[in-house]
Design a protein around this motif. Structure first.
Motif, PDB file in Angstrom:
ATOM      1  N   ARG A  14       0.834  -1.212   0.000  1.00 55.02           N
ATOM      2  CA  ARG A  14       0.000   0.000   0.000  1.00 55.02           C
ATOM      3  C   ARG A  14       0.867   1.261   0.000  1.00 55.02           C
ATOM      4  O   ARG A  14       0.569   2.232  -0.686  1.00 55.02           O
ATOM      5  N   GLN A  15       1.944   1.238   0.772  1.00 54.23           N
ATOM      6  CA  GLN A  15       2.872   2.369   0.782  1.00 54.23           C
ATOM      7  C   GLN A  15       3.526   2.536  -0.594  1.00 54.23           C
ATOM      8  O   GLN A  15       3.705   3.655  -1.073  1.00 54.23           O
ATOM      9  N   LEU A  16       3.874   1.435  -1.223  1.00 54.53           N
ATOM     10  CA  LEU A  16       4.449   1.461  -2.567  1.00 54.53           C
ATOM     11  C   LEU A  16       3.490   2.134  -3.542  1.00 54.53           C
ATOM     12  O   LEU A  16       3.881   3.010  -4.326  1.00 54.53           O
ATOM     13  N   LEU A  17       2.218   1.762  -3.489  1.00 48.62           N
ATOM     14  CA  LEU A  17       1.230   2.342  -4.398  1.00 48.62           C
ATOM     15  C   LEU A  17       1.008   3.823  -4.117  1.00 48.62           C
ATOM     16  O   LEU A  17       0.779   4.611  -5.039  1.00 48.62           O
ATOM     17  N   ALA A  18       1.089   4.217  -2.862  1.00 49.63           N
ATOM     18  CA  ALA A  18       0.969   5.639  -2.523  1.00 49.63           C
ATOM     19  C   ALA A  18       2.160   6.412  -3.096  1.00 49.63           C
ATOM     20  O   ALA A  18       2.005   7.515  -3.626  1.00 49.63           O
ATOM     21  N   ARG A  19       3.356   5.830  -3.005  1.00 51.45           N
ATOM     22  CA  ARG A  19       4.546   6.497  -3.544  1.00 51.45           C
ATOM     23  C   ARG A  19       4.472   6.646  -5.051  1.00 51.45           C
ATOM     24  O   ARG A  19       5.010   7.602  -5.617  1.00 51.45           O
ATOM     25  N   PHE A  20       3.802   5.703  -5.739  1.00 53.22           N
ATOM     26  CA  PHE A  20       3.725   5.777  -7.195  1.00 53.22           C
ATOM     27  C   PHE A  20       3.190   7.128  -7.667  1.00 53.22           C
ATOM     28  O   PHE A  20       3.812   7.782  -8.507  1.00 53.22           O
ATOM     29  N   LEU A  32      11.074   7.270  -8.414  1.00 56.34           N
ATOM     30  CA  LEU A  32      10.607   6.197  -9.298  1.00 56.34           C
ATOM     31  C   LEU A  32      11.403   4.916  -9.068  1.00 56.34           C
ATOM     32  O   LEU A  32      10.865   3.822  -9.209  1.00 56.34           O
ATOM     33  N   ALA A  33      12.668   5.047  -8.671  1.00 51.79           N
ATOM     34  CA  ALA A  33      13.484   3.872  -8.347  1.00 51.79           C
ATOM     35  C   ALA A  33      13.013   3.192  -7.074  1.00 51.79           C
ATOM     36  O   ALA A  33      13.341   2.034  -6.832  1.00 51.79           O
ATOM     37  N   GLU A  34      12.222   3.899  -6.269  1.00 50.87           N
ATOM     38  CA  GLU A  34      11.647   3.319  -5.059  1.00 50.87           C
ATOM     39  C   GLU A  34      10.283   2.687  -5.329  1.00 50.87           C
ATOM     40  O   GLU A  34       9.650   2.160  -4.418  1.00 50.87           O
ATOM     41  N   VAL A  35       9.825   2.780  -6.582  1.00 45.64           N
ATOM     42  CA  VAL A  35       8.514   2.262  -6.962  1.00 45.64           C
ATOM     43  C   VAL A  35       8.634   1.103  -7.952  1.00 45.64           C
ATOM     44  O   VAL A  35       7.968   0.083  -7.802  1.00 45.64           O
ATOM     45  N   PHE A  36       9.470   1.266  -8.972  1.00 46.43           N
ATOM     46  CA  PHE A  36       9.583   0.261 -10.030  1.00 46.43           C
ATOM     47  C   PHE A  36      10.883  -0.511  -9.918  1.00 46.43           C
ATOM     48  O   PHE A  36      11.926   0.044  -9.572  1.00 46.43           O
ATOM     49  N   PHE A 107      -3.281  -3.527 -13.104  1.00 49.76           N
ATOM     50  CA  PHE A 107      -3.005  -4.922 -12.803  1.00 49.76           C
ATOM     51  C   PHE A 107      -1.489  -5.016 -12.625  1.00 49.76           C
ATOM     52  O   PHE A 107      -0.738  -4.816 -13.588  1.00 49.76           O
ATOM     53  N   ASP A 108      -1.050  -5.254 -11.404  1.00 50.11           N
ATOM     54  CA  ASP A 108       0.370  -5.232 -11.083  1.00 50.11           C
ATOM     55  C   ASP A 108       0.895  -6.603 -10.713  1.00 50.11           C
ATOM     56  O   ASP A 108       0.176  -7.429 -10.147  1.00 50.11           O
ATOM     57  N   VAL A 109       2.176  -6.801 -10.998  1.00 49.85           N
ATOM     58  CA  VAL A 109       2.956  -7.914 -10.466  1.00 49.85           C
ATOM     59  C   VAL A 109       4.079  -7.256  -9.684  1.00 49.85           C
ATOM     60  O   VAL A 109       4.737  -6.328 -10.174  1.00 49.85           O
ATOM     61  N   TYR A 110       4.283  -7.717  -8.453  1.00 42.33           N
ATOM     62  CA  TYR A 110       5.286  -7.121  -7.573  1.00 42.33           C
ATOM     63  C   TYR A 110       6.462  -8.073  -7.387  1.00 42.33           C
ATOM     64  O   TYR A 110       6.313  -9.288  -7.498  1.00 42.33           O
ATOM     65  N   THR A 111       7.590  -7.482  -7.086  1.00 39.84           N
ATOM     66  CA  THR A 111       8.779  -8.262  -6.767  1.00 39.84           C
ATOM     67  C   THR A 111       9.410  -7.684  -5.504  1.00 39.84           C
ATOM     68  O   THR A 111       9.409  -6.472  -5.307  1.00 39.84           O
ATOM     69  N   GLY A 116      13.168  -3.563  -0.756  1.00 39.11           N
ATOM     70  CA  GLY A 116      11.730  -3.591  -0.510  1.00 39.11           C
ATOM     71  C   GLY A 116      10.948  -3.948  -1.769  1.00 39.11           C
ATOM     72  O   GLY A 116      11.508  -4.245  -2.817  1.00 39.11           O
ATOM     73  N   TRP A 117       9.623  -3.918  -1.641  1.00 45.05           N
ATOM     74  CA  TRP A 117       8.740  -4.268  -2.759  1.00 45.05           C
ATOM     75  C   TRP A 117       8.839  -3.233  -3.870  1.00 45.05           C
ATOM     76  O   TRP A 117       8.967  -2.037  -3.606  1.00 45.05           O
ATOM     77  N   ARG A 118       8.753  -3.720  -5.109  1.00 46.24           N
ATOM     78  CA  ARG A 118       8.742  -2.861  -6.287  1.00 46.24           C
ATOM     79  C   ARG A 118       7.718  -3.415  -7.274  1.00 46.24           C
ATOM     80  O   ARG A 118       7.381  -4.598  -7.249  1.00 46.24           O
ATOM     81  N   ILE A 119       7.237  -2.535  -8.153  1.00 42.73           N
ATOM     82  CA  ILE A 119       6.353  -2.969  -9.237  1.00 42.73           C
ATOM     83  C   ILE A 119       7.235  -3.551 -10.335  1.00 42.73           C
ATOM     84  O   ILE A 119       8.109  -2.869 -10.875  1.00 42.73           O
TER      85      ILE A 119
END
Length: 136
Positions: A14-20, A32-36, A107-111, A116-119
């Protein structure tokens, strides 16, 4: 399909999506490097455009310029496939410069990376204007 990720993972996602929205709408290259993921992908089904790799995503965000939509991400749900792949589906609202609203689904796939988590892959599918779509 198994149940969703752990509560801690869900909060991080959820934090990742907020940062997007903050990173993308401000064309903030560092954020953007903290998101993707470094090899992340954005796929726009409305136009057929695909941006592969963090650098191309950065250029895409930057080249939208000051007249780009302002994104809001909401109603996110997360699942984990049998093979462990973590997926998300979120609604988005994009406010256009003229004040009109465009909406759809991500529609996302995360890694999970060492940072931390990234898209890893984002497929953007508009609802209005209406477009037929199927989840892969």
């Amino acid at each position: 399909m198994t149940t969703g990720p752990t509560p801690a993972d869900a909060e991080e996602l959820r934090q990742l999506l907020a940062r997007f929205s903050h990173a993308f709408d401000n064309a903030d290259a560092q954020a953007l490097a903290e998101v993707f993921a470094e090899d992340g992908v954005i796929e726009l089904t409305r136009t057929g455009a695909v941006f592969t790799g963090l650098e191309k995503i950065r250029v895409f965000a930057r080249d939208l310029g000051p007249e780009h939509p302002d994104h809001q991400t909401l109603d996110s749900v997360f699942t984990v496939d049998e093979d462990g792949t973590v997926r998300g589906r979120s609604r988005y609202l994009a406010i256009l410069p003229d004040g009109s609203v465009h909406n759809g689904d991500y529609f996302d796939v995360y890694t999970r990376t060492p940072d931390g988590w990234r898209i890893a892959h984002r497929r953007s599918v508009p609802r209005y204007p209406r477009q037929r779509h199927h989840r892969d």
